[in-house]
Design a protein around this motif. Sequence first.
Motif, PDB file in Angstrom:
ATOM      1  N   TYR A   1      53.327-105.768 -27.571  1.00 36.40           N
ATOM      2  CA  TYR A   1      54.545-106.168 -28.283  1.00 36.40           C
ATOM      3  C   TYR A   1      55.523-106.773 -27.288  1.00 36.40           C
ATOM      4  CZ  TYR A   1      57.018-102.068 -26.423  1.00 36.40           C
ATOM      5  OH  TYR A   1      57.612-101.143 -25.594  1.00 36.40           O
ATOM      6  N   GLU A   2      56.510-107.499 -27.812  1.00 36.39           N
ATOM      7  CA  GLU A   2      57.536-108.145 -26.983  1.00 36.39           C
ATOM      8  C   GLU A   2      58.880-107.539 -27.344  1.00 36.39           C
ATOM      9  OE1 GLU A   2      60.035-109.635 -25.897  1.00 36.39           O
ATOM     10  OE2 GLU A   2      59.702-111.687 -25.256  1.00 36.39           O
ATOM     11  N   PRO A   3      59.395-106.605 -26.563  1.00 35.71           N
ATOM     12  CA  PRO A   3      60.581-105.829 -26.953  1.00 35.71           C
ATOM     13  C   PRO A   3      61.844-106.649 -27.148  1.00 35.71           C
ATOM     14  CG  PRO A   3      60.030-105.455 -24.646  1.00 35.71           C
ATOM     15  CD  PRO A   3      58.896-106.212 -25.234  1.00 35.71           C
ATOM     16  N   LEU A   4      62.027-107.693 -26.351  1.00 36.38           N
ATOM     17  CA  LEU A   4      63.265-108.468 -26.447  1.00 36.38           C
ATOM     18  C   LEU A   4      63.213-109.450 -27.604  1.00 36.38           C
ATOM     19  CD1 LEU A   4      63.961-109.186 -22.664  1.00 36.38           C
ATOM     20  CD2 LEU A   4      64.838-107.328 -24.093  1.00 36.38           C
ATOM     21  N   LEU A   5      62.194-110.284 -27.633  1.00 33.56           N
ATOM     22  CA  LEU A   5      62.092-111.308 -28.670  1.00 33.56           C
ATOM     23  C   LEU A   5      61.966-110.671 -30.054  1.00 33.56           C
ATOM     24  CD1 LEU A   5      61.873-114.409 -29.137  1.00 33.56           C
ATOM     25  CD2 LEU A   5      59.390-114.080 -29.128  1.00 33.56           C
ATOM     26  N   GLN A   6      61.150-109.644 -30.167  1.00 28.63           N
ATOM     27  CA  GLN A   6      60.925-108.997 -31.456  1.00 28.63           C
ATOM     28  C   GLN A   6      62.002-107.973 -31.806  1.00 28.63           C
ATOM     29  OE1 GLN A   6      56.918-107.471 -31.098  1.00 28.63           O
ATOM     30  NE2 GLN A   6      56.070-109.513 -30.751  1.00 28.63           N
ATOM     31  N   GLY A   7      62.857-107.643 -30.857  1.00 29.21           N
ATOM     32  CA  GLY A   7      63.935-106.694 -31.131  1.00 29.21           C
ATOM     33  C   GLY A   7      63.408-105.360 -31.618  1.00 29.21           C
ATOM     34  N   CYS A   8      62.531-104.737 -30.819  1.00 29.34           N
ATOM     35  CA  CYS A   8      61.904-103.497 -31.267  1.00 29.34           C
ATOM     36  C   CYS A   8      61.730-102.484 -30.146  1.00 29.34           C
ATOM     37  CB  CYS A   8      60.549-103.792 -31.905  1.00 29.34           C
ATOM     38  SG  CYS A   8      59.352-104.530 -30.755  1.00 29.34           S
ATOM     39  N   GLY A   9      62.284-102.748 -28.974  1.00 28.32           N
ATOM     40  CA  GLY A   9      62.033-101.889 -27.817  1.00 28.32           C
ATOM     41  C   GLY A   9      62.432-100.439 -28.031  1.00 28.32           C
ATOM     42  N   ALA A  10      63.651-100.212 -28.519  1.00 27.74           N
ATOM     43  CA  ALA A  10      64.118 -98.840 -28.721  1.00 27.74           C
ATOM     44  C   ALA A  10      63.337 -98.156 -29.829  1.00 27.74           C
ATOM     45  CB  ALA A  10      65.609 -98.838 -29.042  1.00 27.74           C
ATOM     46  N   GLY A  11      63.033 -98.891 -30.885  1.00 26.32           N
ATOM     47  CA  GLY A  11      62.272 -98.319 -31.989  1.00 26.32           C
ATOM     48  C   GLY A  11      60.879 -97.901 -31.552  1.00 26.32           C
ATOM     49  N   VAL A  12      60.206 -98.742 -30.768  1.00 26.75           N
ATOM     50  CA  VAL A  12      58.887 -98.387 -30.258  1.00 26.75           C
ATOM     51  C   VAL A  12      58.965 -97.112 -29.421  1.00 26.75           C
ATOM     52  CG1 VAL A  12      57.088 -99.102 -28.624  1.00 26.75           C
ATOM     53  CG2 VAL A  12      57.901-100.698 -30.360  1.00 26.75           C
ATOM     54  N   SER A  13      60.016 -96.994 -28.609  1.00 29.01           N
ATOM     55  CA  SER A  13      60.177 -95.804 -27.770  1.00 29.01           C
ATOM     56  C   SER A  13      60.428 -94.553 -28.607  1.00 29.01           C
ATOM     57  CB  SER A  13      61.334 -96.017 -26.786  1.00 29.01           C
ATOM     58  OG  SER A  13      61.017 -97.014 -25.835  1.00 29.01           O
ATOM     59  N   LEU A  14      61.387 -94.636 -29.511  1.00 23.45           N
ATOM     60  CA  LEU A  14      61.752 -93.467 -30.318  1.00 23.45           C
ATOM     61  C   LEU A  14      60.637 -93.047 -31.268  1.00 23.45           C
ATOM     62  CD1 LEU A  14      65.488 -93.805 -31.454  1.00 23.45           C
ATOM     63  CD2 LEU A  14      64.391 -91.759 -30.555  1.00 23.45           C
ATOM     64  N   LEU A  15      60.125 -93.986 -32.024  1.00 27.10           N
ATOM     65  CA  LEU A  15      59.124 -93.645 -33.034  1.00 27.10           C
ATOM     66  C   LEU A  15      57.803 -93.240 -32.399  1.00 27.10           C
ATOM     67  CD1 LEU A  15      61.364 -94.899 -34.731  1.00 27.10           C
ATOM     68  CD2 LEU A  15      59.637 -96.113 -36.039  1.00 27.10           C
ATOM     69  N   GLY A  16      57.428 -93.916 -31.320  1.00 29.49           N
ATOM     70  CA  GLY A  16      56.222 -93.507 -30.609  1.00 29.49           C
ATOM     71  C   GLY A  16      56.356 -92.110 -30.047  1.00 29.49           C
ATOM     72  N   ALA A  17      57.540 -91.789 -29.526  1.00 32.73           N
ATOM     73  CA  ALA A  17      57.787 -90.450 -28.980  1.00 32.73           C
ATOM     74  C   ALA A  17      57.624 -89.374 -30.049  1.00 32.73           C
ATOM     75  CB  ALA A  17      59.184 -90.398 -28.377  1.00 32.73           C
ATOM     76  N   LEU A  18      58.188 -89.614 -31.218  1.00 30.75           N
ATOM     77  CA  LEU A  18      58.107 -88.624 -32.294  1.00 30.75           C
ATOM     78  C   LEU A  18      56.693 -88.531 -32.856  1.00 30.75           C
ATOM     79  CD1 LEU A  18      61.484 -89.300 -34.140  1.00 30.75           C
ATOM     80  CD2 LEU A  18      60.946 -87.544 -32.457  1.00 30.75           C
ATOM     81  N   HIS A  19      56.007 -89.661 -32.917  1.00 29.03           N
ATOM     82  CA  HIS A  19      54.622 -89.669 -33.399  1.00 29.03           C
ATOM     83  C   HIS A  19      53.738 -88.808 -32.492  1.00 29.03           C
ATOM     84  CE1 HIS A  19      50.995 -91.178 -35.291  1.00 29.03           C
ATOM     85  NE2 HIS A  19      50.545 -91.660 -34.138  1.00 29.03           N
ATOM     86  N   VAL A  20      53.882 -88.989 -31.194  1.00 32.63           N
ATOM     87  CA  VAL A  20      53.089 -88.215 -30.244  1.00 32.63           C
ATOM     88  C   VAL A  20      53.507 -86.743 -30.252  1.00 32.63           C
ATOM     89  CG1 VAL A  20      52.725 -87.867 -27.762  1.00 32.63           C
ATOM     90  CG2 VAL A  20      52.458 -90.146 -28.756  1.00 32.63           C
ATOM     91  N   ALA A  21      54.794 -86.483 -30.343  1.00 31.34           N
ATOM     92  CA  ALA A  21      55.265 -85.096 -30.375  1.00 31.34           C
ATOM     93  C   ALA A  21      54.672 -84.338 -31.549  1.00 31.34           C
ATOM     94  CB  ALA A  21      56.787 -85.061 -30.435  1.00 31.34           C
ATOM     95  N   GLN A  22      54.573 -84.998 -32.684  1.00 28.12           N
ATOM     96  CA  GLN A  22      53.997 -84.332 -33.859  1.00 28.12           C
ATOM     97  C   GLN A  22      52.521 -84.022 -33.640  1.00 28.12           C
ATOM     98  OE1 GLN A  22      53.355 -86.416 -37.687  1.00 28.12           O
ATOM     99  NE2 GLN A  22      54.595 -84.798 -38.580  1.00 28.12           N
ATOM    100  N   GLN A  23      51.793 -84.952 -33.030  1.00 25.38           N
ATOM    101  CA  GLN A  23      50.382 -84.704 -32.776  1.00 25.38           C
ATOM    102  C   GLN A  23      50.180 -83.546 -31.804  1.00 25.38           C
ATOM    103  OE1 GLN A  23      47.790 -88.362 -32.473  1.00 25.38           O
ATOM    104  NE2 GLN A  23      49.794 -89.315 -32.275  1.00 25.38           N
TER     105      GLN A  23
END
Length: 423
Positions: free
Chosen positions: A393-415
Amino acid sequence: MQFDVVVIGGGLAGLSCAIRLAEQGKRCAVVSSGQSALYFSSGSLDLLAQLPDGSMVSEPLLALPALAQQAPQHPYSLIGAPRVAALAVEAVQLLERCGLKMQGSNQQNHLRVTPLGTCRATWLSPQAIPTAPFGDVLPWRRIAVLGIEGFLDFQPQMAASSLAAEQSVQVDEVSLHLPVLDRLRNNPSEFRAVNIARVLDRPENLAVLIEEIQRQAGQAEAIFLPACLGLESDEPLMALRQALGKPVFLLPTLPPSVLGMRLHQALRQRLQLLGGVFMPGDTVLRADFDGQRITGLYTRNHTDIPLRAQQVVLASGSFFSNGLKAEFGGIREPVFDLDVYSKPQREDWSSIDLFAPQPYLQFGVQTDANLRALKQGVAISNLYAIGAVTGGYEPLLQGCGAGVSLLGALHVAQQIAGQEGSV
């Protein structure tokens, strides 16, 4: 030293994952090598602002099917749209438990005003930042953009010019004269947003600031200041608003960022309140393996004393944080030598056009659908990768860097939390 989980990296992804695990009773340690990238951020958090084909996104969750078609290796595509939607709700709730009350909606992006006076689509913003609904304009017809005399990390003229052009409003640009800052002003290396906030947050100096704003702001309906206020809380800003009787907002400055630092501090304090261990200034150097499982981690500070954990989360960041390294032979993940998305030819790593999409920003660790890190094409059973260290993914152009960090963190924490057994 034994833990249930060791998280490598103390930024948004690493801290969020550790917090969620600690809330569920896991004993967590976070190994942080240096300053978090949050110290360089605006304080706003992006979810998804643009698709890879350039289409702007107003409703991030509704755009996920198109994202999956265009970028099947994007972390959101791996997690799946229904799960991403649920995790976005959980992310807001986690931030609230950390004392961070943000403005914004999971359903629709809003526009935040940048330090340059332009508007950028985003997901969540601090209450202190001026915002407008997506596709709309700011609600004020006359705005005062106030700089601070001699402060070079914020240019009020540039912000005022952009606001006037983009918003079709009258913008007054003035610099505040504040003698209480003279000691800092005489030393350019100390005349930074964080140090200014430490001075202006004092009640006696806040009164001086209020008086100077009243003198300079004129008939403006709203006032924009550089984010040099409220290092610990929003109380100084609330006091300003009450005293002036009109909306007062903060615009991010060049790093170090007061708004970004407050976000980091709130996350770290929450982790430590829950009993999590934070190890600043340390770096994981190598690991012991038993087949496809990590059995120990060795750090610079603990030398030959390994950190042992049932699960390990890699949240070491990208090139900026040395989570990835560019070498003559290619792009490398330095701790575990994981598989990395990249291009083999160095000339393909970047574009000669500075403002064009840069291929290297999509480089990062490869994972499976559970975000377990891959090595030689096989998932390591107890190693997950989240945040900027991951690729696809491209965090700056796609405007998703923080979301990838937060949501990925919670996804892994649940697993991890759902797995039985601990050390």
